[in-house]
Design an enzyme around this catalytic site. Sequence first.
Site, PDB file in Angstrom:
ATOM      1  CG  HIS A   1     -26.904  39.442   2.969  1.00 38.68           C
ATOM      2  ND1 HIS A   1     -26.653  39.329   1.620  1.00 38.68           N
ATOM      3  CD2 HIS A   1     -26.697  38.192   3.473  1.00 38.68           C
ATOM      4  CE1 HIS A   1     -26.330  38.087   1.324  1.00 38.68           C
ATOM      5  NE2 HIS A   1     -26.339  37.375   2.436  1.00 38.68           N
ATOM      6  CD  GLU A   2     -26.232  37.162   7.166  1.00 39.11           C
ATOM      7  OE1 GLU A   2     -27.025  36.181   7.196  1.00 39.11           O
ATOM      8  OE2 GLU A   2     -25.181  37.152   6.489  1.00 39.11           O
TER       9      GLU A   2
ATOM     10  CG  HIS B   1     -30.021  34.680   4.699  1.00 39.42           C
ATOM     11  ND1 HIS B   1     -30.223  33.964   3.537  1.00 39.42           N
ATOM     12  CD2 HIS B   1     -28.777  35.207   4.599  1.00 39.42           C
ATOM     13  CE1 HIS B   1     -29.155  34.070   2.778  1.00 39.42           C
ATOM     14  NE2 HIS B   1     -28.261  34.811   3.393  1.00 39.42           N
TER      15      HIS B   1
ATOM     16  CG  HIS C   1     -36.236  32.550   2.482  1.00 40.68           C
ATOM     17  ND1 HIS C   1     -35.285  32.284   1.506  1.00 40.68           N
ATOM     18  CD2 HIS C   1     -37.292  31.763   2.170  1.00 40.68           C
ATOM     19  CE1 HIS C   1     -35.775  31.401   0.647  1.00 40.68           C
ATOM     20  NE2 HIS C   1     -36.979  31.056   1.041  1.00 40.68           N
TER      21      HIS C   1
END
Length: 624
Positions: A408-409, A412, A415
Amino acid sequence: MRKKTQLIAAMMLFSTTVAVSQMKVREELPDKYKWNLSDLYATDEVWKEEKERVQQEMQKAASYKGKLTGSATILLEALELNSTLIKEMVRLSSYASMKSDQDTRVTKYTGMSQELQQLFSEYGALTSFMEPELLTLQEDQLNTFFTQEKELATYKFYLMDLLRKRAHRGSEDVEKVMAYSSLMSGNAANIFNTFFNAEFPHPEIDLDGEHVKLNPANFALYRASDDREVRSKVFETYFGKLNEFQRTFGAQLYGNINAALFATKARNYESTLNRALDSDNIPTDVFHNLIKNVNGNLETFHRYLNLRKRMMGVDTLHYYDLYAPLVEKVDLDYTVEEAVENILQSLQPLGTDYVDVSKRAFNERWIDMYPNEGKRSGAYSNGAAYDVHPYILMNYNGKYNDMSTLTHELGHTMHSYLTNKKQHFANANYSIFVAEVASTLNEELLNDYMLQQIKDDKIRLAILGNYLEGAKGTLFRQTQFAEFESMIHEKVANGEALTGEDFDKLYLDLTKRYYGHDKNVCIVDDYVKSEWSYIPHFYYNFYVYQYATSFTASTALSEKVLKGTDEDRKRYLDFLASGSTKYPVELLVDAGVDMNTTEPFDLTIAKINKVMEEMETILTRMGK
């Protein structure tokens, strides 16, 4: 084939991670598991020198006062200087805050973070003339400037958006006051962070003969115990200790809402919600429709809760059962190395370049992996250091959920990495509204990959169950948080003074409704009333709803990444590199999903029900 065999063997052996319940001292952890902040600044002394240089350099901004609308060239110079200074201050702030997060007990770095807050405030006051001057520009004059100075195109989105918000900007004097007010507006959040992470007397508890301090990391670990008595004891003890400080937590949160209300009135917005969403030009209907749609589909959520009850073999499901393993004796544990291998394999559909950069994150110390005494709880990705690389803070405890959090991180981080590489700094700060899309899509890819490898019914149930856990935590729980936020902000806006006791009652009643307490779907014990008090996101003002909207968007996009064409995947990667060149709803349309419709939500509910159908089929086959 070798990797697949190793994967299944690792799962069947249920290997454990080196992160154990007793917190380590940071110095005891190997360097490879700690982020390398020297990539930002070699030493604290270098940081200090750079801060002093920036403090001197920013005085140049005042020389542009009264000149911004005079020519395209001067406007470009001023905007370039402003962008460079903010970029450098953000980098300084990132170093100080991450140093502080390593061990929140070290006051030196807390002080450095506060110095940067003051520097931002000072710079905000120094440049308070800028936006009022820019707001005197008319659109035709601005278009002429764009024609005369081609490089101004970099700032076109910012300038046009500023004109859109003309009604919510004030005179130079007003803007100066707003800049100075930032010294106070973040106090509630700062006090909460310091108190909860550094000074809160986390309770100690005896569990199976082991004396354990229930800090946030250990609470997260033991609430997932397969021993029901342990879970019940941990929840009651932890929330009971929170309740002892109900008045303090209540005063902090009430102060935060009042700070938001001050800014709302000063900026001439109808509500704190309207102000929060207008920064990205997001219609408030997106927020309200999310809450309406989730409330209209609580039966789907209750179906999940009843499925959990069936899988756990309990007569009555309690709130303290919600983090326990879904499948008996299938406690999915992963070392960091196993998690990294699984994550990298799951990301293959996004292409070689995406995977190669992800490898760099793991191999070049972009990640602070394990908990240590005093370390900030939770997990995050910090992609603000534009000229360096993103960083990830983890508190890895070796569970499937930790592996899921890690990817999940990493979403980020990717991105941030891609948009920083593609966009000028002025356009690299993508909206929070789209920030959770990449992270939740990464989770979807991990779940899909793991399911491809695993045929064993028990393990498959665990992986499918993890997806449902994500849906519970991201779609339903975050929407519940958003509704709670909406309620408390509305009450304060109507002149009500809220105390910790008021927050308790509102939170407990709402939680009981969401979890079907009165229908005996899931019993919400009274001590759950204190849960709101340790949720840091309530200090971010209408942040959490975006987890839920991003979850629905990523569900739609993951289907395109996994089953679509190369063009579909390219559109997604282009979206990740787009930064803030358009409004977030428009960026998602470009990526292939329209948040103005119910389609993303409907697809998500359909997928949740499909997963439950498969799980129910497996359970029937297993005779349960």
